[in-house]
Design an enzyme around this catalytic site. Structure first.
Site, PDB file in Angstrom:
ATOM      1  N   PHE A  63      -9.296 -31.954  22.563  1.00  0.00           N
ATOM      2  CA  PHE A  63      -8.966 -31.394  21.261  1.00  0.00           C
ATOM      3  C   PHE A  63      -9.755 -30.104  21.090  1.00  0.00           C
ATOM      4  CE2 PHE A  63      -7.162 -33.024  17.115  1.00  0.00           C
ATOM      5  CZ  PHE A  63      -5.977 -33.467  17.679  1.00  0.00           C
ATOM      6  N   GLN A  87      -9.273 -24.581   5.533  1.00  0.00           N
ATOM      7  CA  GLN A  87      -8.847 -24.383   6.913  1.00  0.00           C
ATOM      8  C   GLN A  87      -7.348 -24.130   7.008  1.00  0.00           C
ATOM      9  OE1 GLN A  87      -8.835 -27.718   9.980  1.00  0.00           O
ATOM     10  NE2 GLN A  87     -10.434 -26.382  10.737  1.00  0.00           N
ATOM     11  N   HIS A 112      -4.356 -24.256   9.531  1.00  0.00           N
ATOM     12  CA  HIS A 112      -3.998 -24.808  10.839  1.00  0.00           C
ATOM     13  C   HIS A 112      -3.115 -23.794  11.540  1.00  0.00           C
ATOM     14  CE1 HIS A 112      -2.371 -27.421  13.914  1.00  0.00           C
ATOM     15  NE2 HIS A 112      -3.222 -28.362  13.573  1.00  0.00           N
ATOM     16  N   LEU A 170       3.238 -29.504   9.736  1.00  0.00           N
ATOM     17  CA  LEU A 170       2.317 -29.330  10.827  1.00  0.00           C
ATOM     18  C   LEU A 170       2.799 -29.789  12.192  1.00  0.00           C
ATOM     19  CD1 LEU A 170      -0.456 -28.256  10.368  1.00  0.00           C
ATOM     20  CD2 LEU A 170      -1.294 -30.550  10.756  1.00  0.00           C
ATOM     21  N   GLU A 202      -2.417 -30.425  16.693  1.00  0.00           N
ATOM     22  CA  GLU A 202      -3.209 -29.786  17.736  1.00  0.00           C
ATOM     23  C   GLU A 202      -3.035 -30.531  19.063  1.00  0.00           C
ATOM     24  OE1 GLU A 202      -6.853 -28.333  16.266  1.00  0.00           O
ATOM     25  OE2 GLU A 202      -7.935 -28.933  18.050  1.00  0.00           O
ATOM     26  N   ARG A 235      -9.951 -24.136  15.306  1.00  0.00           N
ATOM     27  CA  ARG A 235      -8.798 -23.786  14.480  1.00  0.00           C
ATOM     28  C   ARG A 235      -8.917 -22.450  13.774  1.00  0.00           C
ATOM     29  NH1 ARG A 235      -7.343 -29.704  12.024  1.00  0.00           N
ATOM     30  NH2 ARG A 235      -6.517 -30.460  14.013  1.00  0.00           N
ATOM     31  N   HIS A 239      -4.304 -26.219   5.345  1.00  0.00           N
ATOM     32  CA  HIS A 239      -4.207 -27.527   5.943  1.00  0.00           C
ATOM     33  C   HIS A 239      -5.304 -28.472   5.490  1.00  0.00           C
ATOM     34  CE1 HIS A 239      -3.915 -30.546   8.995  1.00  0.00           C
ATOM     35  NE2 HIS A 239      -5.049 -30.220   9.553  1.00  0.00           N
ATOM     36  N   ARG A 284     -13.753 -27.175  10.156  1.00  0.00           N
ATOM     37  CA  ARG A 284     -13.706 -28.528  10.696  1.00  0.00           C
ATOM     38  C   ARG A 284     -13.051 -28.529  12.070  1.00  0.00           C
ATOM     39  NH1 ARG A 284      -9.736 -32.150  11.151  1.00  0.00           N
ATOM     40  NH2 ARG A 284      -8.263 -31.137   9.749  1.00  0.00           N
TER      41      ARG A 284
END
Lengths: 567, 345
Positions: free
Chosen positions: A118, A232, A234, A244, A247, A278, A346, A381
């Site tokens: 990730f 944030q 995305h 979305l 990821e 991100r 996001h 994050r």
């Protein structure tokens, strides 16, 4: 009426975990979970990718320490290091606990829980269930709460904390099915209402109800908020809907490609490429679009997320939901065509200011999950850390409230508080000469935030945003609720949600204006670098005279010194 | 880009939404309201309803949350079929409309009505509780978090598809048994029971199964396949129902309940004669005592009306029994292929 020991507002991952843990801690407690939707509808269900934990199932050399470091670095050093340590060291335990209670984690050949790479993580440590991880976790927690007999008040909308001076004595809420305002006297209240990123409206991946209700209630009751300017974006929202694409799609090996056919991430994060953190990837996409290397369409400029090289098998088995969404909402089958994407609001890093046990400065009031801000995410994050956050801190907060409920002896909530509130709600329904529709205001709010307090920010634009919000607050005075009935009045509900978003948007914009540096998700084009000397600190907002008053708080440091953040 | 300025007309037209309205506070009975709005191709039914609520009639009431097909809030009947409004394209529905240009929108069936398109979900939750729709872990709670269970890919595959269920209740709305008996367990709860029973981490398999074979349980399903056709996540719900039945017969035998005995009697007849021996079916299902007590008056009426089934010795094996069996076999393989295709989509 005897007060509840714990009233939990919100039935997503952190609210349900808190309820379960509180019941485990003390089965004799009288616990209620209030949720404006049936708990299984909560937005936790939309989390696709997974939850990070250094189980070392996939990469044998992964450690909790590496997870801690990745999280602190990812936060652009704004996370409190003691809180991050709690998050990451509890992680393996919480993933196993979920397994023990029935979460259907995807598995590896050796039958252990599978893990995948990730963004921003040094090792593949994201535990997942295909691309429906949040959904299956939420279902498991809801099932377990039913098993344990947790008492749910479904479709109740929280309105206010009831205050006795500066102390909480419980909650005032509206029963959607009857329209009645009801008092919930409580020794402790836990806010777990999720994030506030829906204020960006059409440029947000969030559910319609992610309107920051808990934050707004706490804020108006005098409880400080923290780091609200950090929102944030995305990188890969679908072009038309903002919905979305996980990821995980890049974790499985997807490419980001511009209109010139170039994998442009090589210019921004040569090492991590598409799996950079991100904030960095979102800025890269936005820059590509601003510099004219995006694709053009009536629904706006966009870039390509190309999954075709993964092949039909991988896409069908690991990303089935994503494929479905691309087909439903974009008319694109990722097996055959690249997916049109652009950044979308996001996640809210900010929230109610809490300590490592979810406590706020108001005794007996707690917050957990995206609603709270411990802070473990700082200025940005990492993917896979939000599910982890709601689980770990939902659990910790549930236990803390269960252990501490006995300390509080709240006074009764006067009946007048309920009738006053009913009157106030009724006043929205009065006919008025000039009126506004909430739908228009909501769209305008999203538009000005997206344009002026979005990915790239600068003083003049943010000031424009603040002026726009002020005028929207004025227009809100004229909003009329046309549905004058009591039963299931979603017209009224959405107006109240809009007010919550408006109040919170002031903190986001004011925080963005005051923070004259670039850190994590907060990018000021007029202050393009991180300024640790002046700004290595949390922003704290208190509601004073109807406006946010800003103050600051130091970041808790630990083992890791400030470093430049490169990927 | 706002909803209020739906523009850039690649293709646009007037669409009428004929919406079921009912507010128990003021209406004595339900009625339909027509809303005609200009829409562009590519819009979902949910966004169209949102536009109506925000700009035409704010009293129109429906649930919606994630808008992405994962939360299950916005299930409603669209052109006589239960589905999610957020994943349904208006243009697709226009193709199915009985009256050109008119899309009919109604609340889910088989659940108590609250207002307009909103129905009560509590009965579903109540049945999830009644049938223990949770993993009751083999591991004591004090041990949780210390080590993970080992789960094989094969076991994971057995319930993976079932865990897609989002509790939207579309299958509940279309279930033909629930229309007759609201106590019926319901397809969604059978699906989830199957998923729990397939999980090796669960410790109450037999207890759950014992509940499922009772009255209003798994044997009441009449295999109409409506639930499976309806499922918004393409979950093979009937496989789960058959799975529970096979499991029940395997573990509890064919003499266990009237449902199991009924299934056995059917199977027997088909194997032997290719047709049902109806005269003795009630006896084989429910026993002689029950049959005499409950069906004797009806039997007399049938005799009077000359509607009695032929006595067993007169039921000859069907002439085409060989080809029937062949056809049955082919049908089974078609069904299997359909499943494969559906899960591959």
């Amino acid at each position: 009426m005897k007060p509840f020991d714990i009233v939990i507002v919100g039935g997503g991952g952190s609210g349900l975990y808190a309820a379960m843990e509180a019941m485990k801690t003390n089965p004799n407690l009288n616990i209620a979970v209030l949720s404006k939707v049936y708990p299984n509808r909560s937005h936790t269900s939309a989390a696709q990718g997974g939850a990070n934990a250094a189980l070392a199932n996939k990469a044998k050399d992964d450690t909790v320490e590496m997870h801690i470091f990745d999280t602190i670095k990812g936060s652009d050093y704004l996370a409190d290091q003691d809180a991050v340590e709690v998050l990451c060291s509890e992680a393996p335990k919480i993933i196993r606990e979920l397994d023990n209670m029935g979460t259907p984690w995807s598995r590896m050949d050796d039958k252990t829980i599978a893990q995948r790479p990730f963004g921003g993580a040094g090792r593949p440590r994201c535990c997942y269930c295909a691309d429906k991880t949040g959904h299956t976790i939420l279902q498991t927690l809801y099932e377990q709460c039913l098993r344990k007999g947790v008492f749910f008040f479904n479709e109740y909308f929280a309105l206010d904390l009831s205050l006795d001076g500066s102390r909480s004595r419980g909650l005032i809420a509206m029963n959607m099915k009857t329209g009645k305002v009801e008092a919930f006297p409580a020794k402790t209240v836990i806010f777990a209402t999720g994030g506030y990123a829906k204020m960006y409206w059409n440029r947000s991946s969030n559910a319609a109800g992610n309107t920051g209700d808990g934050q707004a209630i706490a804020y108006r009751a005098g409880i400080p908020l923290k780091d609200m300017e950090f929102v944030q974006f995305h990188p890969t929202g679908l072009r038309k809907s903002g919905l979305l694409v996980t990821e995980g799609a890049r974790g499985e090996g997807g490419y980001l490609v511009n209109a010139e056919g170039e994998r442009f991430m090589k210019r921004y994060a040569p090492e991590k490429m598409e799996l950079g953190p991100r904030d960095l990837v979102s800025r890269s996409l936005e820059t590509e679009i601003l510099e004219g290397r995006g694709f053009d369409s009536p629904a706006g400029k966009y870039l390509h997320l190309d999954l075709r090289h993964l092949g039909a098998d991988i896409i069908k088995s690991r990303l089935p939901q994503i494929r479905e969404m691309c087909m439903y909402f974009e008319g694109v089958d990722p097996i055959e065509e690249p997916v049109p994407v652009r950044p979308t609001a996001h996640y809210s890093m900010g929230g109610i200011d809490t300590d490592n046990f979810g406590r706020t400065i108001m005794e007996g009031v707690y917050a957990a999950g995206e609603c709270g801000c411990v802070s473990v995410h700082g200025a940005n994050r990492l993917g896979g850390n939000s599910l982890l956050d709601i689980l770990v801190f939902g659990r910790i907060t549930g236990r803390a409230a269960a252990e501490e409920a006995g300390k509080f002896n709240p006074s009764a909530i006067p009946a007048s508080e309920v009738t006053d509130k009913e009157q106030e709600l009724r006043s929205f329904m009065q006919p008025r000469g000039h009126y506004e529709r909430y739908g228009t205001l909501r769209e305008d709010l999203g538009h000005t935030l997206g344009a002026n307090v979005g990915i790239f920010r600068e003083a003049s634009k943010i000031k424009q945003g603040i002026a726009d919000i002020e005028s929207l607050q004025d227009r809100f005075q004229h909003v009329r609720v046309f549905d004058t009935g009591d039963i299931y009045n979603t017209n009224l509900l959405q107006v109240l949600e809009l007010k919550n978003m408006l109040d919170l948007s002031e903190t986001v914009a004011e925080g963005a204006l005051s923070r004259e540096e670039s850190r994590g998700s907060h990018t000021r084009t007029d202050f393009p670098t991180r300024d640790d000397e002046k700004w290595h600190k949390h922003t704290i907002y208190t509601y004073e005279g109807g406006r946010p008053k800003l103050a600051y708080k130091p970041v808790t440091m630990g083992r890791y010194e400030l470093q430049e953040r490169t990927y | 880009m706002s909803d209020s300025t739906i523009q850039h007309h690649e293709e646009s037209r007037d669409v009428t939404f004929r919406v079921h309205r009912f507010n128990p506070q003021v209406d004595s009975k339900p009625y339909f309201d027509d809303y005609t709005i200009k829409l562009e191709k590519g819009i979902t039914v949910l966004r169209a309803l949102g536009y109506i609520k925000e700009h035409v009639d704010s009293t129109l009431t429906f649930r919606a949350f994630c808008q992405a097909g994962i939360c299950g809030s916005c299930a409603m009947r669209i052109n006589n079929m239960s589905k999610l409004a957020c994943t349904t394209q208006v243009w697709d529905e226009l193709d199915k409309a009985r009256e050109p240009g008119v899309i009919k929108i109604e609340p889910l069936r088989n659940l108590p009505h609250i207002k307009d398109l909103v129905v009560e979900m509590d009965p579903v939750v109540g049945k999830m509780k009644k049938y223990s729709n949770w993993v009751d872990s083999r591991m004591p709670e004090e041990e949780w978090g210390k080590k993970e269970f080992l789960v094989s890919e094969e076991e994971f595959q057995a319930y993976d598809k079932a865990t897609d269920c989002i509790l939207c209740a579309s299958c509940v709305s279309e279930c033909t048994i629930l229309r007759a008996h609201k106590e019926y367990v319901s397809p969604v709860v059978l699906l989830r029971s199957f998923r729990m029973n397939a999980d090796s981490r669960d410790g109450i398999h037999d207890q759950r199964l014992a509940g499922l074979v009772q009255d209003h349980g798994v044997w009441d399903c009449t295999h109409c396949y409506r639930c499976q056709e309806t499922c918004v996540k393409n979950i093979p719900i009937m496989d789960a129902i058959h799975g529970i039945r096979e499991d029940a017969i395997e573990r509890r035998g064919t003499k266990d309940t009237s449902g199991a005995r009924h299934a056995e009697a059917f199977m027997d007849d088909i194997e032997k004669k290719g047709r049902l021996v109806e005269a003795t079916l009630p006896i084989r299902t429910n026993g002689i005592g029950w049959t005499l007590k409950n069906l004797l008056p009806m039997a007399f009426k049938m005799i009077l009306k000359r509607r009695t089934p032929p006595p067993p010795p007169l039921v000859k094996a069907s002439k085409g029994i060989q080809s029937l069996r062949k056809e049955l076999k082919e049908m089974a393989s078609h069904v299997a292929k359909d499943h494969e295709k559906k899960s591959g989509e």
